[in-house]
Motif scaffolding. Structure first.
Motif, PDB file in Angstrom:
ATOM      1  N   VAL A  36      84.108  47.953  12.386  1.00 60.84           N
ATOM      2  CA  VAL A  36      82.848  48.697  12.533  1.00 60.84           C
ATOM      3  C   VAL A  36      82.554  49.432  11.222  1.00 60.84           C
ATOM      4  O   VAL A  36      83.207  50.409  10.868  1.00 60.84           O
ATOM      5  CB  VAL A  36      82.920  49.675  13.719  1.00 60.84           C
ATOM      6  CG1 VAL A  36      81.647  50.512  13.794  1.00 60.84           C
ATOM      7  CG2 VAL A  36      83.130  48.904  15.030  1.00 60.84           C
ATOM      8  N   LYS A  75      79.553  50.715  10.085  1.00 63.35           N
ATOM      9  CA  LYS A  75      78.350  51.557  10.024  1.00 63.35           C
ATOM     10  C   LYS A  75      78.526  52.710   9.036  1.00 63.35           C
ATOM     11  O   LYS A  75      79.612  53.297   8.976  1.00 63.35           O
ATOM     12  CB  LYS A  75      78.022  52.096  11.422  1.00 63.35           C
ATOM     13  CG  LYS A  75      79.113  52.952  12.023  1.00 63.35           C
ATOM     14  CD  LYS A  75      78.876  53.171  13.514  1.00 63.35           C
ATOM     15  CE  LYS A  75      79.827  54.227  14.052  1.00 63.35           C
ATOM     16  NZ  LYS A  75      79.894  54.230  15.523  1.00 63.35           N
ATOM     17  N   ASN A  95      75.660  49.586  14.077  1.00 61.60           N
ATOM     18  CA  ASN A  95      74.896  50.162  15.193  1.00 61.60           C
ATOM     19  C   ASN A  95      73.454  50.516  14.841  1.00 61.60           C
ATOM     20  O   ASN A  95      72.755  51.099  15.656  1.00 61.60           O
ATOM     21  CB  ASN A  95      75.623  51.380  15.761  1.00 61.60           C
ATOM     22  CG  ASN A  95      75.579  52.574  14.838  1.00 61.60           C
ATOM     23  OD1 ASN A  95      75.369  52.413  13.629  1.00 61.60           O
ATOM     24  ND2 ASN A  95      75.763  53.754  15.372  1.00 61.60           N
ATOM     25  N   ILE A 132      76.358  46.769  17.963  1.00 67.04           N
ATOM     26  CA  ILE A 132      77.055  47.550  18.986  1.00 67.04           C
ATOM     27  C   ILE A 132      76.335  48.834  19.368  1.00 67.04           C
ATOM     28  O   ILE A 132      76.789  49.562  20.242  1.00 67.04           O
ATOM     29  CB  ILE A 132      78.494  47.889  18.526  1.00 67.04           C
ATOM     30  CG1 ILE A 132      78.466  48.751  17.260  1.00 67.04           C
ATOM     31  CG2 ILE A 132      79.307  46.606  18.295  1.00 67.04           C
ATOM     32  CD1 ILE A 132      79.838  49.291  16.858  1.00 67.04           C
ATOM     33  N   MET A 165      80.514  45.377  28.008  1.00 66.79           N
ATOM     34  CA  MET A 165      80.973  46.322  26.987  1.00 66.79           C
ATOM     35  C   MET A 165      80.987  47.721  27.579  1.00 66.79           C
ATOM     36  O   MET A 165      80.160  48.042  28.438  1.00 66.79           O
ATOM     37  CB  MET A 165      80.007  46.265  25.801  1.00 66.79           C
ATOM     38  CG  MET A 165      80.307  47.244  24.678  1.00 66.79           C
ATOM     39  SD  MET A 165      79.515  48.852  24.843  1.00 66.79           S
ATOM     40  CE  MET A 165      78.884  49.064  23.193  1.00 66.79           C
ATOM     41  N   THR A 222      88.906  53.364  17.623  1.00 67.97           N
ATOM     42  CA  THR A 222      90.075  53.847  16.880  1.00 67.97           C
ATOM     43  C   THR A 222      91.080  54.600  17.760  1.00 67.97           C
ATOM     44  O   THR A 222      92.281  54.334  17.709  1.00 67.97           O
ATOM     45  CB  THR A 222      89.619  54.747  15.707  1.00 67.97           C
ATOM     46  OG1 THR A 222      88.956  53.920  14.746  1.00 67.97           O
ATOM     47  CG2 THR A 222      90.784  55.464  15.053  1.00 67.97           C
ATOM     48  N   HIS A 223      90.591  55.519  18.588  1.00 64.61           N
ATOM     49  CA  HIS A 223      91.525  56.404  19.295  1.00 64.61           C
ATOM     50  C   HIS A 223      92.044  55.806  20.605  1.00 64.61           C
ATOM     51  O   HIS A 223      92.956  56.354  21.202  1.00 64.61           O
ATOM     52  CB  HIS A 223      90.876  57.765  19.557  1.00 64.61           C
ATOM     53  CG  HIS A 223      89.658  57.677  20.415  1.00 64.61           C
ATOM     54  ND1 HIS A 223      88.445  57.229  19.927  1.00 64.61           N
ATOM     55  CD2 HIS A 223      89.464  57.935  21.725  1.00 64.61           C
ATOM     56  CE1 HIS A 223      87.561  57.241  20.912  1.00 64.61           C
ATOM     57  NE2 HIS A 223      88.146  57.644  22.014  1.00 64.61           N
ATOM     58  N   ARG A 274      86.547  47.377  18.873  1.00 70.20           N
ATOM     59  CA  ARG A 274      85.589  47.816  17.850  1.00 70.20           C
ATOM     60  C   ARG A 274      86.196  48.992  17.088  1.00 70.20           C
ATOM     61  O   ARG A 274      86.213  50.111  17.580  1.00 70.20           O
ATOM     62  CB  ARG A 274      84.283  48.249  18.519  1.00 70.20           C
ATOM     63  CG  ARG A 274      83.735  47.259  19.571  1.00 70.20           C
ATOM     64  CD  ARG A 274      82.476  47.817  20.211  1.00 70.20           C
ATOM     65  NE  ARG A 274      82.672  49.141  20.783  1.00 70.20           N
ATOM     66  CZ  ARG A 274      82.948  49.373  22.074  1.00 70.20           C
ATOM     67  NH1 ARG A 274      83.030  48.392  22.955  1.00 70.20           N
ATOM     68  NH2 ARG A 274      83.123  50.615  22.490  1.00 70.20           N
ATOM     69  N   ILE A 275      86.695  48.736  15.890  1.00 70.24           N
ATOM     70  CA  ILE A 275      87.416  49.781  15.166  1.00 70.24           C
ATOM     71  C   ILE A 275      86.721  50.120  13.849  1.00 70.24           C
ATOM     72  O   ILE A 275      86.503  49.240  13.014  1.00 70.24           O
ATOM     73  CB  ILE A 275      88.875  49.358  14.915  1.00 70.24           C
ATOM     74  CG1 ILE A 275      89.549  49.076  16.262  1.00 70.24           C
ATOM     75  CG2 ILE A 275      89.613  50.444  14.156  1.00 70.24           C
ATOM     76  CD1 ILE A 275      91.027  48.807  16.167  1.00 70.24           C
ATOM     77  N   GLY A 276      86.393  51.381  13.693  1.00 72.39           N
ATOM     78  CA  GLY A 276      85.719  51.845  12.485  1.00 72.39           C
ATOM     79  C   GLY A 276      86.598  52.728  11.629  1.00 72.39           C
ATOM     80  O   GLY A 276      87.161  52.299  10.618  1.00 72.39           O
ATOM     81  N   SER A 277      86.757  53.980  12.030  1.00 64.48           N
ATOM     82  CA  SER A 277      87.411  54.955  11.142  1.00 64.48           C
ATOM     83  C   SER A 277      88.848  54.602  10.784  1.00 64.48           C
ATOM     84  O   SER A 277      89.300  54.915   9.685  1.00 64.48           O
ATOM     85  CB  SER A 277      87.309  56.373  11.708  1.00 64.48           C
ATOM     86  OG  SER A 277      87.198  56.379  13.090  1.00 64.48           O
ATOM     87  N   ARG A 312      83.674  58.769   8.841  1.00 61.54           N
ATOM     88  CA  ARG A 312      82.295  58.557   8.372  1.00 61.54           C
ATOM     89  C   ARG A 312      81.669  59.875   7.937  1.00 61.54           C
ATOM     90  O   ARG A 312      81.892  60.901   8.556  1.00 61.54           O
ATOM     91  CB  ARG A 312      81.449  57.932   9.486  1.00 61.54           C
ATOM     92  CG  ARG A 312      81.771  56.482   9.730  1.00 61.54           C
ATOM     93  CD  ARG A 312      81.005  55.931  10.905  1.00 61.54           C
ATOM     94  NE  ARG A 312      81.418  56.502  12.170  1.00 61.54           N
ATOM     95  CZ  ARG A 312      82.441  56.035  12.920  1.00 61.54           C
ATOM     96  NH1 ARG A 312      83.137  54.981  12.522  1.00 61.54           N
ATOM     97  NH2 ARG A 312      82.752  56.619  14.043  1.00 61.54           N
TER      98      ARG A 312
HETATM   99  C1  LIG Z   1      81.154  53.821  15.828  1.00 58.48           C
HETATM  100  C2  LIG Z   1      81.479  52.964  16.993  1.00 58.48           C
HETATM  101  C3  LIG Z   1      82.756  52.398  17.140  1.00 58.48           C
HETATM  102  C4  LIG Z   1      83.902  52.645  16.179  1.00 58.48           C
HETATM  103  O1  LIG Z   1      84.337  53.964  16.275  1.00 58.48           O
HETATM  104  P1  LIG Z   1      85.703  54.472  15.603  1.00 58.48           P
HETATM  105  O2  LIG Z   1      86.123  55.612  16.452  1.00 58.48           O
HETATM  106  O3  LIG Z   1      85.364  54.881  14.222  1.00 58.48           O
HETATM  107  O4  LIG Z   1      86.680  53.365  15.633  1.00 58.48           O
HETATM  108  C5  LIG Z   1      82.969  51.586  18.231  1.00 58.48           C
HETATM  109  N1  LIG Z   1      81.998  51.332  19.147  1.00 58.48           N
HETATM  110  C6  LIG Z   1      80.773  51.872  19.041  1.00 58.48           C
HETATM  111  C7  LIG Z   1      79.760  51.557  20.079  1.00 58.48           C
HETATM  112  C8  LIG Z   1      80.463  52.709  17.966  1.00 58.48           C
HETATM  113  O5  LIG Z   1      79.245  53.241  17.882  1.00 58.48           O
END
Ligand SMILES: *Cc1c(COP(=O)(O)O)cnc(C)c1O
Length: 226
Positions: free
Chosen positions: A23, A25, A46, A67, A151, A196-197, A211-214, A220
């Motif tokens: 992820v 964004k 997103n 997402i 989802m 992430t968590h 779905r992994i971002g941070s 961010r």
């Molecule tokens: C931002 C987002 C994520 C990723 O979030 P992290 O906590 O950074 O991993 C996953 N799903 C959705 C829908 C998001 O908006």
């Protein structure tokens, strides 16, 4: 830890049948390219315009998952290349996606966003609302969207048992929809849950898309984006 190390570490933890969506964004193209250079091809965004710009700028073999909450007037920014839309939360939106998909002659994969968390949440359907959509005559005419699963977004909580219950619930909803509407549809197979968590719990409870971002790109900074 850098982006490539983080991706390697996550890959070691996840089973083969689970797809990692990076992820990205708010993150700059250079960061996405670091992930790309270690083989990552599946990215999640997103915001429709941001995703469009990145799609234009970056290699064309990237698979883009949308997402975030999707506004009808933004569908045009994603419809011709998006791999999957995770956030279908009304029949009206699904019909609008279908209409745009007809225009570009595509069949677009979609997930129903289910409201699984115990917090006040703005978006997402109940199981019964999904059933109403699937039973409607209008749904049967939507030939340019394909429903591939569900989802959900877990609560923001330190209580991992709450999260686990939410993910179990999403898995149960998936299974009952599968049995009642999609038994002979192999493409109905996706459960998008875990960030992430909480992605470790999500995998234990049957996620197919995480779905992994941070954890990949770092925290961010929303002060830098418009
Ligand atoms: C931002 C987002 C994520 C990723 O979030 P992290 O906590 O950074 O991993 C996953 N799903 C959705 C829908 C998001 O908006």
């Amino acid at each position: 830890m850098n982006i490539q190390q983080s991706i390697e570490n996550i890959r070691k933890e996840i089973p083969e049948n689970v797809t990692l969506i990076a992820v990205s964004k708010t993150k700059p193209n250079e960061d996405l390219m670091q992930a790309y250079d270690c083989g990552q091809r599946v990215f999640g965004e997103n915001k429709a315009q941001e995703m469009k710009q990145k799609h234009v700028d970056l290699p064309k073999d990237i698979l883009w998952h949308f997402i975030g909450h999707l506004q009808e007037n933004k569908i045009k920014y994603i419809i011709d290349y998006v791999t999957m839309i995770h956030s279908i939360d009304s029949l009206k939106l699904l019909k609008e996606v279908n209409k745009h998909a007809v225009k570009v002659n595509r069949i677009v994969d979609c997930l129903f966003e289910i409201d699984i968390n115990n917090e006040e949440s703005k978006f997402g359907l109940s199981e019964n609302e999904v059933r109403d959509i699937l039973n409607s005559e209008e749904f049967k005419e939507l030939n340019n969207v394909r429903i591939c699963g569900v989802m959900g977004i877990g609560s923001i909580t330190d209580d991992r048992e709450i999260t686990r219950e939410e993910f179990k619930n999403l898995k149960n909803i998936f299974t009952s929809l599968k049995n009642d509407f999609f038994e002979d549809k192999p493409y109905f197979k996706e459960i998008s849950m875990g960030m992430t968590h909480d992605y470790d719990i999500a995998i234990q409870e049957g996620a197919t898309l995480i779905r992994i971002g941070s954890k990949i790109f770092g925290a961010r900074d929303y002060t830098k984006v418009g």
